[in-house]
Scaffold this motif. Sequence first.
Motif, PDB file in Angstrom:
ATOM      1  N   ARG A  80       8.726  -9.630   7.266  1.00  0.00           N
ATOM      2  CA  ARG A  80       7.677  -8.832   6.631  1.00  0.00           C
ATOM      3  C   ARG A  80       7.556  -7.461   7.279  1.00  0.00           C
ATOM      4  NH1 ARG A  80       2.954  -6.719   6.011  1.00  0.00           N
ATOM      5  NH2 ARG A  80       1.642  -7.301   4.241  1.00  0.00           N
TER       6      ARG A  80
ATOM      7  N   ARG B 284       8.447   5.753   1.239  1.00  0.00           N
ATOM      8  CA  ARG B 284       7.322   6.533   0.710  1.00  0.00           C
ATOM      9  C   ARG B 284       7.246   7.898   1.402  1.00  0.00           C
ATOM     10  NH1 ARG B 284       3.489   2.790   0.343  1.00  0.00           N
ATOM     11  NH2 ARG B 284       2.889   3.007   2.502  1.00  0.00           N
TER      12      ARG B 284
ATOM     13  N   GLU C 138      -3.770  -2.116   1.652  1.00  0.00           N
ATOM     14  CA  GLU C 138      -4.136  -2.849   2.868  1.00  0.00           C
ATOM     15  C   GLU C 138      -5.422  -3.650   2.660  1.00  0.00           C
ATOM     16  OE1 GLU C 138      -3.728  -1.024   6.643  1.00  0.00           O
ATOM     17  OE2 GLU C 138      -1.788  -0.119   6.167  1.00  0.00           O
TER      18      GLU C 138
HETATM   19  C1  ISJ Z   1       4.323  -1.626   3.104  1.00  0.00           C
HETATM   20  C2  ISJ Z   1       3.492  -0.711   2.627  1.00  0.00           C
HETATM   21  O1  ISJ Z   1       2.997   0.329   3.429  1.00  0.00           O
HETATM   22  C3  ISJ Z   1       1.941   0.139   4.356  1.00  0.00           C
HETATM   23  C4  ISJ Z   1       2.020  -1.208   4.939  1.00  0.00           C
HETATM   24  C5  ISJ Z   1       1.463  -2.279   4.269  1.00  0.00           C
HETATM   25  C6  ISJ Z   1       1.837  -3.685   4.624  1.00  0.00           C
HETATM   26  O2  ISJ Z   1       2.422  -3.906   5.694  1.00  0.00           O
HETATM   27  O3  ISJ Z   1       1.588  -4.584   3.801  1.00  0.00           O
HETATM   28  C7  ISJ Z   1       0.553  -2.043   3.229  1.00  0.00           C
HETATM   29  C8  ISJ Z   1       0.163  -0.807   2.889  1.00  0.00           C
HETATM   30  C9  ISJ Z   1       0.653   0.412   3.586  1.00  0.00           C
HETATM   31  O4  ISJ Z   1      -0.336   0.918   4.444  1.00  0.00           O
HETATM   32  C10 ISJ Z   1       3.073  -0.736   1.209  1.00  0.00           C
HETATM   33  O5  ISJ Z   1       2.486   0.249   0.738  1.00  0.00           O
HETATM   34  O6  ISJ Z   1       3.296  -1.739   0.523  1.00  0.00           O
END
Ligand code: ISJ
Length: 87
Positions: A33, A44, A57
């Motif tokens: 994960r 991104r 989040e």
């Molecule tokens: C992985 C991401 O980026 C960041 C990490 C996340 C995570 O570990 O689940 C969720 C939101 C973001 O702050 C995402 O946007 O999905």
Amino acid sequence: MNAITETDALPIDSLREQIDGIDTELIRLWQERSRLSQQVGQARMASGGTRLVLAREREILARFREALGADGTQVALLLLRSGRGPL
Ligand SMILES: C=C(O[C@@H]1C=C(C(=O)O)C=C[C@H]1O)C(=O)O
């Protein structure tokens, strides 16, 4: 003597083997994960986006809290940190 000891005929070794297997899988999933989260963050940012997406989040925090209660929130906070780093 009513105390249960590890020498009693309880399947402690077998239960511990199952626990160890689950822990190994949890660690593998945790690391997987974290790698995926880092990939999303890098992709991104490479396209001019932000490192964090707080709405996403919040969804994840709610999912863990609903499934596991207050401890779920703590687990989710650690999980999120392991992927995207500290806030
Ligand atoms: C992985 C991401 O980026 C960041 C990490 C996340 C995570 O570990 O689940 C969720 C939101 C973001 O702050 C995402 O946007 O999905």
